[in-house]
Design a protein around this motif. Structure first.
Motif, short mmCIF file in Angstrom:
data_model
loop_
_atom_site.label_atom_id
_atom_site.label_comp_id
_atom_site.label_asym_id
_atom_site.label_seq_id
_atom_site.Cartn_x
_atom_site.Cartn_y
_atom_site.Cartn_z
N MET A 1 55.19 52.76 36.84
CA MET A 1 53.78 52.36 36.76
C MET A 1 53.41 51.59 38.02
N THR A 2 52.27 51.90 38.60
CA THR A 2 51.79 51.17 39.77
C THR A 2 51.55 49.73 39.40
N PRO A 3 52.11 48.75 40.15
CA PRO A 3 51.93 47.35 39.79
C PRO A 3 50.50 46.90 39.99
N SER A 4 50.16 45.79 39.35
CA SER A 4 48.83 45.22 39.47
C SER A 4 48.62 44.70 40.87
N ALA A 5 47.33 44.50 41.22
CA ALA A 5 47.00 43.78 42.44
C ALA A 5 47.53 42.36 42.31
N GLU A 6 47.59 41.65 43.42
CA GLU A 6 48.04 40.27 43.39
C GLU A 6 47.22 39.45 42.40
N ALA A 7 47.90 38.73 41.52
CA ALA A 7 47.21 37.92 40.53
C ALA A 7 46.48 36.77 41.22
N LEU A 8 45.28 36.48 40.73
CA LEU A 8 44.47 35.39 41.28
C LEU A 8 44.10 34.42 40.18
N SER A 9 44.00 33.15 40.51
CA SER A 9 43.60 32.15 39.53
C SER A 9 42.09 32.20 39.31
N LEU A 10 41.67 31.80 38.11
CA LEU A 10 40.26 31.73 37.75
C LEU A 10 39.90 30.27 37.51
N GLU A 11 38.81 29.84 38.12
CA GLU A 11 38.32 28.48 37.92
C GLU A 11 36.89 28.54 37.41
N ILE A 12 36.65 27.93 36.27
CA ILE A 12 35.31 27.87 35.67
C ILE A 12 34.89 26.40 35.66
N ARG A 13 33.78 26.11 36.31
CA ARG A 13 33.38 24.72 36.48
C ARG A 13 31.96 24.48 35.99
N ASP A 14 31.85 23.69 34.91
CA ASP A 14 30.57 23.22 34.39
C ASP A 14 29.60 24.37 34.12
#
Length: 244
Positions: A1-14
């Motif tokens: 299976m083709t691997p995922s793209a590089e994982a990125l963090s999610l930031e939700i602010r206010d």
């Protein structure tokens, strides 16, 4: 299976959003670490799906949403998809007249680079086979069972190898074992994942971090074992302690 793209963090602010004067989200702040499953739980009407709609760009909102440090708040949904965001919905939204494999291939529509159709089809077939839809991949989506429709939708979301996957109640309509098998396979492929789910036992097994929403606000957050034994969470949502 083709691997995922590089994982990125999610930031939700206010983040906040209102509908006809009703505050659906009120100053929501949370983080989803790269490469980890962050679960969002809470009672009906708490704002869970509204939060995913804000992240994916379907709802306008106050505050800021960042993926890998880059603000998404001014981007249209299709541009967020090209940035590496993919999602599913509570009710699978498929093109009933198209075969399952063609529905899965629609996940490539937002990809920034052109790819040859046969390669996309191969990747779609791989995903459907992995999720157990191999026997039905050439059937019209409208003829599939609810469970298979959900599997096709998840395959569509995973096709471009997203850096962030938003799953809105992916276990709905599946029994616990079916849901566990499906989500375990999904999480072997995707990068960062935000999971909205009512099956708390499933959340405890899969999530590294849990956020509880109630009336549009963050009620509690932390490791699963800590959150499910928080008295505020028990009173507002769970009703009783759940072994972790």
């Amino acid at each position: 299976m083709t691997p995922s793209a590089e994982a990125l963090s999610l930031e939700i602010r206010d983040v906040g959003v209102s509908f006809d004067g009703v505050r659906a989200l009120d100053g929501v702040t949370l983080s989803a670490a790269a490469g980890r499953v962050t679960a969002v739980i809470g009672p009906n009407g708490a704002g869970k799906s509204t939060l995913l709609n804000c992240v994916s760009g379907l709802y306008r909102h106050s505050g800021d949403i960042r993926l890998g440090g880059v603000s998404l708040s001014t981007l249209a949904p299709h541009r967020r998809a090209r940035f590496g965001l993919a999602r599913t919905f509570q009710t699978p939204a498929l093109v009933d007249e198209l075969p399952a494999v063609d529905n899965a291939m629609l996940g490539a529509a937002a990809m920034a680079r052109p790819e040859r159709e046969h390669r996309l089809r191969q990747r779609a077939v791989e995903l459907l086979d992995r999720f157990g839809v191999d026997a039905a991949r050439d059937l019209p989506a409208g003829s599939l069972s609810h469970g298979d429709r959900r599997r096709v939708e998840i395959a569509r979301a995973l096709l471009p190898g997203p850096a962030l996957l938003l799953l809105d109640e992916p276990a709905a309509g599946l029994d616990h074992d079916e849901a566990m098998g499906l989500l375990t396979a999904v999480l072997e492929i995707c990068g960062t994942c935000v999971l909205v789910e009512h099956d708390v036992e499933l959340v405890i097994k899969l999530a590294g971090h849990v956020v509880v929403l109630d009336t549009g606000r963050v009620l509690a957050e932390g490791p699963p074992a800590q959150v499910v034994n928080d008295q505020k969470v028990i009173d507002a949502y769970l009703g009783q302690e759940i072994p972790a």
